[in-house]
Structures are given as structure tokens and as C-alpha cells.
Design a protein around this motif. Structure first.
Motif, PDB file in Angstrom:
ATOM      1  N   VAL A  15      -4.286  -1.513  -6.404  1.00 15.55           N
ATOM      2  CA  VAL A  15      -3.788  -2.548  -5.497  1.00 15.55           C
ATOM      3  C   VAL A  15      -4.839  -3.648  -5.406  1.00 15.55           C
TER       4      VAL A  15
ATOM      5  N   VAL B 266      -7.965   0.599  -4.429  1.00 16.11           N
ATOM      6  CA  VAL B 266      -7.664  -0.707  -3.840  1.00 16.11           C
ATOM      7  C   VAL B 266      -8.864  -1.628  -3.995  1.00 16.11           C
TER       8      VAL B 266
ATOM      9  N   LEU C 296       0.824  -1.208   0.000  1.00 19.74           N
ATOM     10  CA  LEU C 296       0.000   0.000   0.000  1.00 19.74           C
ATOM     11  C   LEU C 296       0.858   1.259   0.000  1.00 19.74           C
TER      12      LEU C 296
END
Length: 246
Positions: free
Chosen positions: A35, A88, A20
């Protein structure tokens, strides 16, 4: 190089945090970064997402009628002010769906997610546990590059050897090495050495979007090596990221 799997050499290596924070450094340079979470058991990436998560990565991978997965449904954007996009796709699921998400068919869909993300983002980073499940194999055999993340301890270094063998067994690219929780030295033959962070509260992570300390400098230097990019950094001085080209 667009896609990268960061693989924990052992449990507790700080792989999720490293993934991250690396994504945050890249976003801070103006890049769009995605991500993806392959660490289904720990679901640590979800700790950094506030609010309700309606569709997680395991849901995308277990929809039998999905075909090419609709990645957008599982993405959560992290606020980056005027920098690049940081999105993400965490895992947060009940045990029954976690089990289904580890099947070979679901792993193939995970690989498709990586490829779909690569079409829309400048970089795709995958948070991968020690390779022992189908989705982890899909991650390391789909991405352009693999980096093993290990704490700078005897246990971490022992884990590196085991995971290198496992990666060779599944036909993954030869891995780089990233050491975490280092004492500030500069070890040879590694892609990066990242000291322990001062901030550990998941609600305050990633710090690399705004902070300027030795931890962020270590993450930035690691990103330079792994992605073959130059951020015009002077890591011996404060303000390391103020001079990153955007």
C-alpha cells in the motif's frame, strides 16, 4: 490486474480505510500486497503504523539523487500471521517536505515507486485523495485500474461526477465506483458497496485480517470485482473469509 488506485471522490469518504482493508483481504488470501500513500495532506495511513517511521514515502520521492527509488527503506510490515505479506509506505512528513513532494519531479518518482512495488508484490494499492495534486495524477495514470471511493450520500454522488471529469482530464483509466457507509443494500453499476465498520480505532485496523462480519464481507466482494478474482465466497453466511482459497 496488479495495481489499483483508490481515489476519494470527496474528503471523508473512507478511502484510506477502504484501501488498507482491501489490502488486508488480499493478504489474507496469501497474496503479497503493498500500500502506497499519495494522500500527503491527511497522512491517515500513518495512523495505522505504530512506532517510529524513519523513512516515509515523501522522503523517497524528494531525494534528488534517488534515481530509481529504494522502496524497501519506506516499507512497514503489518503482522499477518501465516497469510501473505502486507507492507505499507505511509506519508508522515513536515510541511516543507510535503511541499517538495508535490513537485512534478517528485511525482515522477512516485510513479516509479508504483512500478518498483509491482515488480515485488502481487498487488499494489494506492491511497489517493481527490485528484488535485501532482502525486495523485502520477498515481492514477500509473496504475492499471482506478476506483472512485464515495460515501453513499448526495454529497458523495455529486463528488463522483466531478472526479470522473478530473480523471478524464488527466488521461486516467475509466474508473470503477466503490460506495462506503452504505445501508446494506446492493446498488447497481458499482464495483462494491461497503457498510460502516463497527471498529474505528486506528490501532485495531485493518480488521479484515481476522474479522468475519458484514463490513469485511463487503470489502471482500469489492476486491473480487476490482481484481477479477474469485475467492469462493458465500456472502450470505457468516464465516465469509474462512472459505477464501490460499
Amino acid at each position: 490486474m496488479t495495481t489499483l488506485s483508490l481515489v476519494g471522490a470527496v474528503g471523508g469518504a473512507g478511502t484510506t480505510r477502504t484501501t488498507l482493508e482491501s489490502a488486508a483481504v488480499l493478504a489474507r488470501t496469501g497474496r503479497d500486497v503493498c500500500v502506497l500513500d499519495a494522500a500527503y495532506a491527511t497522512q491517515g495511513l500513518a495512523d495505522h503504523v505504530s512506532g517510529r517511521l524513519d523513512t516515509d514515502v515523501t522522503a523517497l520521492c524528494t531525494d534528488a539523487d534517488a534515481g530509481t527509488p529504494s522502496l524497501a527503506a519506506g516499507l512497514v510490515d503489518v503482522e499477518t500471521d501465516d497469510a501473505g505479506r502486507l507492507a505499507v509506505c505511509p506519508a508522515r512528513a513536515p510541511f516543507e517536505r510535503l511541499a517538495r513532494a508535490k513537485t512534478p519531479e517528485a511525482a515522477q518518482r512516485f510513479g516509479s515507486l508504483v512500478e518498483t512495488a509491482a515488480d515485488s508484490f502481487d498487488h499494489v494499492l494506492v491511497d489517493v485523495p481527490p485528484v488535485a495534486a501532482n502525486q495523485a495524477v502520477a498515481a492514477v495514470t500509473t496504475t492499471d485500474r482506478v476506483a472512485l471511493v464515495a460515501p453513499d450520500t448526495p454529497r458523495g454522488h455529486d463528488g463522483l461526477a466531478r472526479q470522473r471529469d478530473r480523471l478524464a482530464d488527466v488521461g486516467a483509466p475509466d474508473p470503477e465506483t466503490v460506495l462506503t457507509f452504505t445501508d446494506g443494500g446492493d446498488p447497481e453499476d458499482v464495483a462494491g458497496a461497503i457498510p460502516e465498520a463497527d471498529t474505528t480505532d486506528p490501532r485495531e485496523v485493518p480488521v479484515s485480517l481476522t474479522a468475519d462480519d458484514s463490513f469485511v464481507a463487503g470489502v471482500a466482494r469489492t476486491c473480487e470485482t476490482l481484481f477479477g478474482a474469485s475467492f469462493d465466497l458465500d456472502t450470505d453466511e457468516p464465516g465469509v473469509l474462512d472459505r477464501i482459497g490460499r
